[in-house]
Design a protein around this motif. Sequence first.
Motif, PDB file in Angstrom:
ATOM      1  N   TYR B  73       8.516   0.481   7.359  1.00  0.00           N
ATOM      2  CA  TYR B  73       8.508  -0.810   6.890  1.00  0.00           C
ATOM      3  C   TYR B  73       7.796  -0.811   5.344  1.00  0.00           C
ATOM      4  O   TYR B  73       7.274   0.146   5.173  1.00  0.00           O
ATOM      5  CB  TYR B  73       7.458  -1.944   7.799  1.00  0.00           C
ATOM      6  CG  TYR B  73       7.846  -2.215   9.205  1.00  0.00           C
ATOM      7  CD1 TYR B  73       7.826  -1.333  10.167  1.00  0.00           C
ATOM      8  CD2 TYR B  73       8.392  -3.592   9.208  1.00  0.00           C
ATOM      9  CE1 TYR B  73       8.185  -1.682  11.484  1.00  0.00           C
ATOM     10  CE2 TYR B  73       9.113  -3.530  10.590  1.00  0.00           C
ATOM     11  CZ  TYR B  73       8.729  -2.795  11.602  1.00  0.00           C
ATOM     12  OH  TYR B  73       9.188  -3.181  12.910  1.00  0.00           O
ATOM     13  N   TYR B  74       8.226  -1.925   4.710  1.00  0.00           N
ATOM     14  CA  TYR B  74       7.793  -1.747   3.317  1.00  0.00           C
ATOM     15  C   TYR B  74       7.095  -3.154   2.986  1.00  0.00           C
ATOM     16  O   TYR B  74       7.710  -4.131   3.531  1.00  0.00           O
ATOM     17  CB  TYR B  74       8.632  -1.383   2.253  1.00  0.00           C
ATOM     18  CG  TYR B  74       9.840  -2.395   1.636  1.00  0.00           C
ATOM     19  CD1 TYR B  74      11.122  -2.208   2.517  1.00  0.00           C
ATOM     20  CD2 TYR B  74       9.670  -3.393   1.089  1.00  0.00           C
ATOM     21  CE1 TYR B  74      12.095  -3.158   2.377  1.00  0.00           C
ATOM     22  CE2 TYR B  74      10.551  -4.253   0.807  1.00  0.00           C
ATOM     23  CZ  TYR B  74      11.951  -4.162   1.351  1.00  0.00           C
ATOM     24  OH  TYR B  74      12.777  -4.982   1.174  1.00  0.00           O
ATOM     25  N   CYS B  75       6.306  -3.370   2.154  1.00  0.00           N
ATOM     26  CA  CYS B  75       5.542  -4.531   1.750  1.00  0.00           C
ATOM     27  C   CYS B  75       5.341  -4.528   0.090  1.00  0.00           C
ATOM     28  O   CYS B  75       4.604  -3.466  -0.215  1.00  0.00           O
ATOM     29  CB  CYS B  75       4.322  -4.700   2.482  1.00  0.00           C
ATOM     30  SG  CYS B  75       3.229  -5.983   1.476  1.00  0.00           S
ATOM     31  N   LYS B  76       6.057  -5.613  -0.682  1.00  0.00           N
ATOM     32  CA  LYS B  76       6.012  -5.497  -1.862  1.00  0.00           C
ATOM     33  C   LYS B  76       4.617  -6.392  -2.371  1.00  0.00           C
ATOM     34  O   LYS B  76       4.537  -7.451  -1.591  1.00  0.00           O
ATOM     35  CB  LYS B  76       7.247  -5.934  -2.821  1.00  0.00           C
ATOM     36  CG  LYS B  76       8.584  -5.025  -2.466  1.00  0.00           C
ATOM     37  CD  LYS B  76       9.664  -5.413  -3.221  1.00  0.00           C
ATOM     38  CE  LYS B  76       9.343  -5.400  -4.949  1.00  0.00           C
ATOM     39  NZ  LYS B  76       9.542  -3.941  -5.177  1.00  0.00           N
ATOM     40  N   ARG B  77       3.798  -5.868  -3.179  1.00  0.00           N
ATOM     41  CA  ARG B  77       2.532  -6.832  -3.617  1.00  0.00           C
ATOM     42  C   ARG B  77       2.810  -7.262  -5.038  1.00  0.00           C
ATOM     43  O   ARG B  77       3.868  -7.122  -5.663  1.00  0.00           O
ATOM     44  CB  ARG B  77       1.570  -6.083  -3.449  1.00  0.00           C
ATOM     45  CG  ARG B  77       1.295  -5.273  -2.110  1.00  0.00           C
ATOM     46  CD  ARG B  77       0.294  -4.251  -1.741  1.00  0.00           C
ATOM     47  NE  ARG B  77      -1.067  -5.082  -2.121  1.00  0.00           N
ATOM     48  CZ  ARG B  77      -2.089  -4.225  -2.423  1.00  0.00           C
ATOM     49  NH1 ARG B  77      -1.987  -3.039  -2.740  1.00  0.00           N
ATOM     50  NH2 ARG B  77      -3.264  -4.740  -2.878  1.00  0.00           N
ATOM     51  N   ASN B  78       1.845  -7.822  -5.422  1.00  0.00           N
ATOM     52  CA  ASN B  78       1.748  -8.482  -6.831  1.00  0.00           C
ATOM     53  C   ASN B  78       2.120  -7.414  -7.744  1.00  0.00           C
ATOM     54  O   ASN B  78       1.869  -6.419  -7.828  1.00  0.00           O
ATOM     55  CB  ASN B  78       0.563  -9.500  -7.148  1.00  0.00           C
ATOM     56  CG  ASN B  78       0.518 -10.364  -6.046  1.00  0.00           C
ATOM     57  OD1 ASN B  78       1.328 -10.858  -5.557  1.00  0.00           O
ATOM     58  ND2 ASN B  78      -0.812 -10.543  -5.785  1.00  0.00           N
ATOM     59  N   GLU B  79       2.543  -8.038  -8.958  1.00  0.00           N
ATOM     60  CA  GLU B  79       2.885  -7.137 -10.210  1.00  0.00           C
ATOM     61  C   GLU B  79       1.483  -6.526 -10.628  1.00  0.00           C
ATOM     62  O   GLU B  79       0.543  -6.882 -10.596  1.00  0.00           O
ATOM     63  CB  GLU B  79       3.110  -8.362 -11.598  1.00  0.00           C
ATOM     64  CG  GLU B  79       3.439  -7.668 -12.839  1.00  0.00           C
ATOM     65  CD  GLU B  79       4.841  -6.794 -12.655  1.00  0.00           C
ATOM     66  OE1 GLU B  79       5.793  -7.330 -11.808  1.00  0.00           O
ATOM     67  OE2 GLU B  79       5.121  -5.965 -13.360  1.00  0.00           O
ATOM     68  N   GLY B  80       1.863  -4.971 -10.702  1.00  0.00           N
ATOM     69  CA  GLY B  80       0.575  -4.295 -11.149  1.00  0.00           C
ATOM     70  C   GLY B  80      -0.041  -3.492  -9.993  1.00  0.00           C
ATOM     71  O   GLY B  80      -0.788  -2.775 -10.060  1.00  0.00           O
ATOM     72  N   GLU B  81       0.141  -4.028  -8.529  1.00  0.00           N
ATOM     73  CA  GLU B  81      -0.511  -3.435  -7.582  1.00  0.00           C
ATOM     74  C   GLU B  81       0.367  -2.640  -6.735  1.00  0.00           C
ATOM     75  O   GLU B  81       1.836  -2.663  -6.844  1.00  0.00           O
ATOM     76  CB  GLU B  81      -0.756  -4.930  -6.562  1.00  0.00           C
ATOM     77  CG  GLU B  81      -2.035  -5.640  -6.833  1.00  0.00           C
ATOM     78  CD  GLU B  81      -2.231  -6.652  -5.879  1.00  0.00           C
ATOM     79  OE1 GLU B  81      -3.307  -7.105  -5.973  1.00  0.00           O
ATOM     80  OE2 GLU B  81      -1.241  -7.294  -5.244  1.00  0.00           O
ATOM     81  N   ARG B  82      -0.086  -1.646  -6.202  1.00  0.00           N
ATOM     82  CA  ARG B  82       0.754  -0.518  -5.616  1.00  0.00           C
ATOM     83  C   ARG B  82       1.322  -1.088  -4.145  1.00  0.00           C
ATOM     84  O   ARG B  82       0.632  -1.954  -3.358  1.00  0.00           O
ATOM     85  CB  ARG B  82      -0.057   0.636  -5.402  1.00  0.00           C
ATOM     86  CG  ARG B  82      -0.543   1.366  -6.509  1.00  0.00           C
ATOM     87  CD  ARG B  82      -1.604   2.723  -6.042  1.00  0.00           C
ATOM     88  NE  ARG B  82      -0.721   3.712  -5.811  1.00  0.00           N
ATOM     89  CZ  ARG B  82      -1.066   5.007  -5.498  1.00  0.00           C
ATOM     90  NH1 ARG B  82      -2.512   5.170  -5.666  1.00  0.00           N
ATOM     91  NH2 ARG B  82      -0.317   5.915  -5.152  1.00  0.00           N
ATOM     92  N   ASP B  83       2.646  -0.860  -4.015  1.00  0.00           N
ATOM     93  CA  ASP B  83       3.141  -1.368  -2.656  1.00  0.00           C
ATOM     94  C   ASP B  83       3.045  -0.500  -1.505  1.00  0.00           C
ATOM     95  O   ASP B  83       2.464   0.532  -1.919  1.00  0.00           O
ATOM     96  CB  ASP B  83       4.916  -1.200  -3.094  1.00  0.00           C
ATOM     97  CG  ASP B  83       5.113  -2.328  -4.073  1.00  0.00           C
ATOM     98  OD1 ASP B  83       4.617  -3.338  -4.285  1.00  0.00           O
ATOM     99  OD2 ASP B  83       6.196  -2.170  -4.684  1.00  0.00           O
ATOM    100  N   LEU B  84       3.328  -0.996  -0.368  1.00  0.00           N
ATOM    101  CA  LEU B  84       2.887  -0.347   0.859  1.00  0.00           C
ATOM    102  C   LEU B  84       4.138   0.215   1.514  1.00  0.00           C
ATOM    103  O   LEU B  84       5.075  -0.443   1.713  1.00  0.00           O
ATOM    104  CB  LEU B  84       2.043  -0.845   1.721  1.00  0.00           C
ATOM    105  CG  LEU B  84       0.650  -1.681   1.041  1.00  0.00           C
ATOM    106  CD1 LEU B  84      -0.070  -2.389   2.205  1.00  0.00           C
ATOM    107  CD2 LEU B  84      -0.097  -0.432   0.311  1.00  0.00           C
ATOM    108  N   ILE B  85       4.216   1.151   2.110  1.00  0.00           N
ATOM    109  CA  ILE B  85       5.187   1.857   3.329  1.00  0.00           C
ATOM    110  C   ILE B  85       4.456   1.808   4.573  1.00  0.00           C
ATOM    111  O   ILE B  85       3.075   2.444   4.509  1.00  0.00           O
ATOM    112  CB  ILE B  85       5.641   3.006   2.658  1.00  0.00           C
ATOM    113  CG1 ILE B  85       6.538   2.876   1.452  1.00  0.00           C
ATOM    114  CG2 ILE B  85       6.873   3.269   3.838  1.00  0.00           C
ATOM    115  CD1 ILE B  85       7.194   4.151   1.019  1.00  0.00           C
TER     116      ILE B  85
END
Lengths: 250, 250, 250, 250
Positions: B73-85
Amino acid sequence: MGCAIEISEKPELNDPILIEGLPGIGFVANIAALHLINELKAKRFGAIVSASFQDFAVTTEGGGARSPLNELYYCKRNEGERDLIIWYGNTQALTTFGQYELCGKVLDIVQELGCRLVVSIGGFKKDEVRGVPVIYSAATDQETLKQVLDLGTKIMVGHVFGIAGLLVGLARLRSVRGFALLVDTVGMYPDANATRHALAALCKYLSLNIDLSKLDVTADETKKILDSFGLIRNLGEEKKKEEQQMRWFI
Amino acid sequence: MGCAIEISEKPELNDPILIEGLPGIGFVANIAALHLINELKAKRFGAIVSASFQDFAVTTEGGGARSPLNELYYCKRNEGERDLIIWYGNTQALTTFGQYELCGKVLDIVQELGCRLVVSIGGFKKDEVRGVPVIYSAATDQETLKQVLDLGTKIMVGHVFGIAGLLVGLARLRSVRGFALLVDTVGMYPDANATRHALAALCKYLSLNIDLSKLDVTADETKKILDSFGLIRNLGEEKKKEEQQMRWFI
Amino acid sequence: MGCAIEISEKPELNDPILIEGLPGIGFVANIAALHLINELKAKRFGAIVSASFQDFAVTTEGGGARSPLNELYYCKRNEGERDLIIWYGNTQALTTFGQYELCGKVLDIVQELGCRLVVSIGGFKKDEVRGVPVIYSAATDQETLKQVLDLGTKIMVGHVFGIAGLLVGLARLRSVRGFALLVDTVGMYPDANATRHALAALCKYLSLNIDLSKLDVTADETKKILDSFGLIRNLGEEKKKEEQQMRWFI
Amino acid sequence: MGCAIEISEKPELNDPILIEGLPGIGFVANIAALHLINELKAKRFGAIVSASFQDFAVTTEGGGARSPLNELYYCKRNEGERDLIIWYGNTQALTTFGQYELCGKVLDIVQELGCRLVVSIGGFKKDEVRGVPVIYSAATDQETLKQVLDLGTKIMVGHVFGIAGLLVGLARLRSVRGFALLVDTVGMYPDANATRHALAALCKYLSLNIDLSKLDVTADETKKILDSFGLIRNLGEEKKKEEQQMRWFI
């Protein structure tokens, strides 16, 4: 797919000799290889991870995480002398299949670097070893065998298990020469004394001057590494830290 | 051939961090991953079936058939924050070989998506856990370790078995950073309390605000899923339906 | 490398349905598949040998030598009716890995022939079966499940082991529909009665008219084949010929 | 990757027949193959190492190191006679998977050389063998079976384990003809007498004149080779040299 190999440098070597140094009986090969790497300041040029290694990480006292791993080092020598490739690691493969695959991959790599002679070192388990341990030898061919017997070794008769045997046997099938040096050892701990004699014979063969005075230090270092990988059972040791005693699954 | 991978989408991610969440001791990683997926509304983009999973299907109360499976799964976060897998699943591989293959494939996929940091979570089996459970940590490098110790964790000394250990160990060999968080747990049931503390530490590291109030619900959901896969033995449970108690071969 | 597949013909089929019929509990699927092949005069178009089958040959009373083998048959039906693919054999794979590989290969083949629905049949082991055996079902999706429940089956809750479970589970991951029919059986011998009920339900689903009067003959034929492969222990049987009782290695 | 094959020559052969001669019960095939190689001065043209062989080397009294190995020899015969390919070795593969792979590779090689008939020889274990041992046979087809029965053999009923069974079974699936000759033997030692009868039948089939007077010498040679590979337990033997009795890991 079973082996992931990472070659960081492809060294130009002069008629190189492969020296195998994975953990085994008495940890003779493992201590010898580490000592050669340390004393010769050998340079790491390859790393091998096999799916046939154990599936865990080992944490050190400093909190670092280490995996079961094999490494290849090289050492260039003086003009006219044969260079060395040292195969070092903290484990052999867990399965017969993995052993063949690992040994085949290493032979592929070193043959491409021009290697035409391989040496494996090992311990020959005895219940008791008094005085100077005997060194037994086996070789791919009569000419090589004669050279090794001239070092004062005796002819080995029997099975040579694990990578040490496989390496010499597979080398022969590839028309690569090789021999195994097998030294008497009680075999339950990293045996600096057995290693000293095996290494002395090897150095004589290689016309190599190695300072063996720090061999006990190398044996201790080896013991510490293998200990963390669970390869040595220190029956007499004092109670360890709580964390170390607990085996657990994450 | 051992792993069948289906990638339905190749997301564009900002310096993503992989969080491993397969079943293990205390099912801490598994609950944590499911909770992150639920709370962050993470999107599934990959599925992995390995020939090293168990060869059965599990039927649910509604009559559906489920296979042993891993998912990404992925999760995009706010601008400038690192995304998650997030690496989620109902099983690890059954064999050492399968574990290496699975872990290698996931690292291949996430590295292609730009991942340079991996996190594994796990339980550290204790006979008894009172009050706040201790969290131990291990890392690929000193800098990462320091960051994790700053979260209030202690240095882990010993073996980290299974995917959690393998992931951090193999990451290090690929020059990918990583750490493992290992939390005290009795370990025989999905441990919501241990997960809460591990997840709190992880969220602190990630600067992530996650509502942990529904964690018990996630632990129950996890228990139900793993139960159906035979991964949890509910010794104290009442007699189940006749069908569930019978193991059979079709 | 693990599976050798030989496709002698690539039939043009109308929206075909795969019916799995390998040996399992009560040998229900195996009898059912053989009966369908016999009655429908299905045509063999494929053979599969897996390195995960047993490594022996079986000799028949006539002196012929047979290997563990899986086969694929097809049966074309009337205009507008869905054609059938029948997966028949004298063995499942011996290992989990082999089961996944085998099932994956068969799905590859039938999907290329346009198959979008798979059916597995199995026995559900009971200590005693009185009167009409219950048929349980599991499916990849709610719509398919509803159709199967409409046949008079009950919802299956629990594990579906072996190829029958794997087929439906893997089908779902490939977005292929499928269901499993699991019929009550004591399971120690080829159960013609259980097969009769399972086959009746299947034929109802397929709108297929099959003469079931010779099912006992097919069960006997199945018993004989599986017997020679050592898959059935005939505890009550009389002393066999000397040759048959001796197991030996050539 | 599992099998490393080295073909040193690709002989032009006239309708060649493959004769399998790996170690098995009574070592009948192994003695027979070695005797054919010696008497016919067959030429080695191929070597096969499998990762499914044992991972050791065996040292001989002369200090040489030998690996588990399979070899292929050929023998050209007179104009109009069918040539022979002899499959010789000191081991079979250790796993079912390895056996299938090995057998498949050998069939690939010999089929490319035009082979359309394979023969396996084996021992049929009996508690006692008096007088002339019975030879049993199994074949891929009725025509071949008839030819073999005409040699005075009886029909084999039961399982043919190992390479001997696999070879004939897999040959049949490839539309290659073949038969197995299985001769009564007590089976615990290299049985020259059983081999003599099996070889006589084979030579009759092949219209081959072979001097069988030195068969005892070949049996002794076979015993010595297999002994060193640990394949024969000589219970009655006298105490061996210290080195031979110790099994050890290098």
